[in-house]
Design a protein around this motif. Sequence first.
Motif, PDB file in Angstrom:
ATOM      1  N   THR A  86      54.743 -65.419 -20.789  1.00  0.00           N
ATOM      2  CA  THR A  86      54.190 -64.226 -20.141  1.00  0.00           C
ATOM      3  C   THR A  86      53.725 -63.212 -21.173  1.00  0.00           C
ATOM      4  O   THR A  86      52.680 -62.562 -21.008  1.00  0.00           O
ATOM      5  N   TYR A 130      45.586 -61.199 -19.915  1.00  0.00           N
ATOM      6  CA  TYR A 130      45.683 -60.272 -18.794  1.00  0.00           C
ATOM      7  C   TYR A 130      45.362 -58.836 -19.189  1.00  0.00           C
ATOM      8  O   TYR A 130      44.580 -58.154 -18.508  1.00  0.00           O
ATOM      9  N   VAL A 184      52.273 -69.913  -9.667  1.00  0.00           N
ATOM     10  CA  VAL A 184      51.526 -68.757 -10.157  1.00  0.00           C
ATOM     11  C   VAL A 184      50.034 -69.031 -10.121  1.00  0.00           C
ATOM     12  O   VAL A 184      49.231 -68.182  -9.701  1.00  0.00           O
ATOM     13  N   THR A 241      54.893 -62.059 -10.636  1.00  0.00           N
ATOM     14  CA  THR A 241      55.622 -62.307 -11.878  1.00  0.00           C
ATOM     15  C   THR A 241      57.115 -62.367 -11.635  1.00  0.00           C
ATOM     16  O   THR A 241      57.818 -63.223 -12.195  1.00  0.00           O
ATOM     17  N   SER A 259      58.322 -65.678 -10.192  1.00  0.00           N
ATOM     18  CA  SER A 259      58.332 -66.743 -11.193  1.00  0.00           C
ATOM     19  C   SER A 259      59.564 -66.660 -12.079  1.00  0.00           C
ATOM     20  O   SER A 259      60.236 -67.662 -12.340  1.00  0.00           O
ATOM     21  N   VAL A 301      59.538 -68.736 -20.195  1.00  0.00           N
ATOM     22  CA  VAL A 301      58.667 -67.964 -19.303  1.00  0.00           C
ATOM     23  C   VAL A 301      58.404 -66.583 -19.882  1.00  0.00           C
ATOM     24  O   VAL A 301      57.275 -66.070 -19.831  1.00  0.00           O
ATOM     25  N   SER A 302      59.439 -65.959 -20.442  1.00  0.00           N
ATOM     26  CA  SER A 302      59.255 -64.648 -21.054  1.00  0.00           C
ATOM     27  C   SER A 302      58.266 -64.722 -22.214  1.00  0.00           C
ATOM     28  O   SER A 302      57.376 -63.877 -22.341  1.00  0.00           O
ATOM     29  N   GLU A 355      55.275 -55.617 -25.352  1.00  0.00           N
ATOM     30  CA  GLU A 355      55.366 -57.072 -25.479  1.00  0.00           C
ATOM     31  C   GLU A 355      55.922 -57.487 -26.837  1.00  0.00           C
ATOM     32  O   GLU A 355      56.523 -58.560 -26.960  1.00  0.00           O
ATOM     33  N   SER A 412      63.915 -61.288 -20.921  1.00  0.00           N
ATOM     34  CA  SER A 412      63.088 -61.558 -19.747  1.00  0.00           C
ATOM     35  C   SER A 412      63.633 -60.839 -18.523  1.00  0.00           C
ATOM     36  O   SER A 412      62.875 -60.247 -17.746  1.00  0.00           O
ATOM     37  N   THR A 429      50.760 -57.003 -13.989  1.00  0.00           N
ATOM     38  CA  THR A 429      51.739 -57.679 -14.826  1.00  0.00           C
ATOM     39  C   THR A 429      52.463 -56.652 -15.683  1.00  0.00           C
ATOM     40  O   THR A 429      51.874 -55.649 -16.096  1.00  0.00           O
ATOM     41  N   THR A 470      61.863 -57.537 -16.671  1.00  0.00           N
ATOM     42  CA  THR A 470      61.539 -57.640 -15.248  1.00  0.00           C
ATOM     43  C   THR A 470      62.132 -56.479 -14.458  1.00  0.00           C
ATOM     44  O   THR A 470      61.464 -55.882 -13.599  1.00  0.00           O
ATOM     45  N   ASN A 500      49.929 -61.961 -21.388  1.00  0.00           N
ATOM     46  CA  ASN A 500      49.595 -60.544 -21.262  1.00  0.00           C
ATOM     47  C   ASN A 500      48.743 -60.055 -22.425  1.00  0.00           C
ATOM     48  O   ASN A 500      47.745 -59.360 -22.235  1.00  0.00           O
TER      49      ASN A 500
END
Length: 683
Positions: A278, A286, A420, A256, A259, A274-275, A477, A495, A91, A499, A282
């Motif tokens: 995530t 994660y 996911v 990721t 998604s 989503v951002s 993050e 986001s 991730t 990515t 994380n």
Amino acid sequence: MSPALPVKTQLSYHDRALETCTLLSSSYLSSSPIAHEILVRDLADCFDDEYDQDDDYKCDTASILEPDFDGAPVSHCPSLISRPNGIAYGTLRPAIAAEAAGSPALNTRDIAESRNAERSLLRDNHILPPKHPRPVAPEPLWKQLYRRCFSTKIPPTEVAVLVVADTATSPPGPLHSAFVIPTKSLDSSTTPLLYTSHPCPPSPRTPNPQQQHSPNWPTAISSPNLLRTTWQREAATLTQYSRSLVVTFLLHYSVTVTSVFTVGRIGRVELGAVSLATMTANITCYAPFQGLATCLDTLCAQAYGSGHRRLVGLQLQRMTWLLWMLLVPVGVLWWYSGVVLGWMIPERETARLAGVYLRVLVLGTPGVAAFESGKRFVQAQGLFRATTWVLLVGAPVNVLANWFFVWKMGWGFVGAASAVVFTQNLLPLLLFLYVRFVEGMECWNGFSRRALSNWGPMIKLALPGMIMVEAQYFAFEVLTLASSQFGSSYLAAQSVVVTLTSTTFNISFPLSIAASTRVANLIGARLNDAARTSAKVGLVAGCLVGLFNLTLLSSLRFKLPFLFTKDEEVAAIVSHVLPICAVLQIFDSLAAVSHGLLRGIGRQGIGGYTNLFAHYLVALPISFATGWYLGWELEGLWLGVTIGLAVVFIVELWYLHQADWEHAVEEADMRVQLDEAHLFAFK
């Protein structure tokens, strides 16, 4: 058979386990006392269980008492065997945890590949005859140019032939072997060797590549910097090492990316949610899980390398149970994450959707925990291809799952989270099928209640890795949380930018692992000049990868945003930030390779502390100052990151330039000698 063996057989199983582990301690666990303690306890429990015959777990005692490779003695001459470890990926941006301790576990495939690499290097230095002799007839001009540009061999004009006299016979005795070495390396005043104008044929004895080293390899590396390498050889080696890693990392990160790509088609608010989700996943799950699991790089590899292969499965079970227990507080936090995030960001709807996404995503966390542990289980056995094959199946299935749940079933935003979850639980299942039906089952002896004990030392060993990975993740993050203060459009744009930059970093980072592995190989083989050459090639390759990423992001900055969103405002913000992110690619790639080279010479601590210093004391202050005080918003946030990575690269490059590479060779040589001494003591 040792004369003391009859006395040893009278000892209890418990005492034999302790004695066996004591003999192995300095060889495999000298740099990790905690891992030593874990193995001692497990061996003691293992022997007790075997004595009582009432437990479902049986110790692999044959591996303790018998040598590997069908009874053949394993040579501990420095070789070209090394493995990447302590790597957390899957991730956002891959991260490096604390260095795993101990010698690498070997198998027949590793040794065969090492022997092939040794022979190639010997051929390049004209010590062995060429694999494909050059034809007698004159070559075409184009072939001569190609050979001059891409040949991996040392030019004949730069070498002289050196013949070692056979000291076992009386003078003038037959010549034992011949070597071609750089003329500038010869010192006629101190080298008691004979010279001739042509090489003698190599020794007719060809050893088994699974048992011994290549012909003349031990003698060749016994003289400092006798062997040389070329940039062509190192470029080919780095390409070979990194290509499969690039595929693996990109496939894993594609879960990721898919998604984000899918949700971006639904709407701006959903993309920002989503951002945000995530980021929360994380930081709270994660990254900690990946950091904790990196301790298996030490535990599983050392259990496998010391011959106690069934203990590898025990470590897998123990870590998986630990991670599953930690899912309880994670699940509670994610269930109420919508409320918590609502206190932190101004966009209430975005926070609510992020909470919904996380409530669904919690169903995939058991699979995440099992897969993180499972990756270390197969890697400890040298089965690095296992993860790649699993992802080659899982990644396309993930794309189909997104299409099915989001569009076919009409679940929309929740469908993306469901896809996911489906993929996260599928990956460990595929890995289990690979181990069960392809390879890797020898380290599994069924479930054991011993996996529920001896957690304390394992947790102490895992905490440094968790802290290191968490710190590296959080530094990036926190930018997502900061961008949410500017509005939903900026959060959605963040986001997309994250990515894109993370995707490009999943190309640079495998290159850094390849450079680290190669330099560690050459340092371990006492070839510090060759290691320097490889390091230079790695830095040039990192620069080329950075330039490629820069060109890609800058030239397509008006088109790439629309791959993720149809919103004009979000796409405009992304296109304004991408020029800064394009410049970032150069420093990002070079910093990654520099850090990999520091790992290769055993100075990974320098790189780790440099990254933390640059991220927290340089990048984040500049990002916040330019983002809010100067009003540059998202562009200001990424400007700080770019400057921070530039600082990382400059500091690490300076240290590499000032580093004592000869001392690194001496340290590696001392470790090899220690391993060999304790191996003979054990036998």
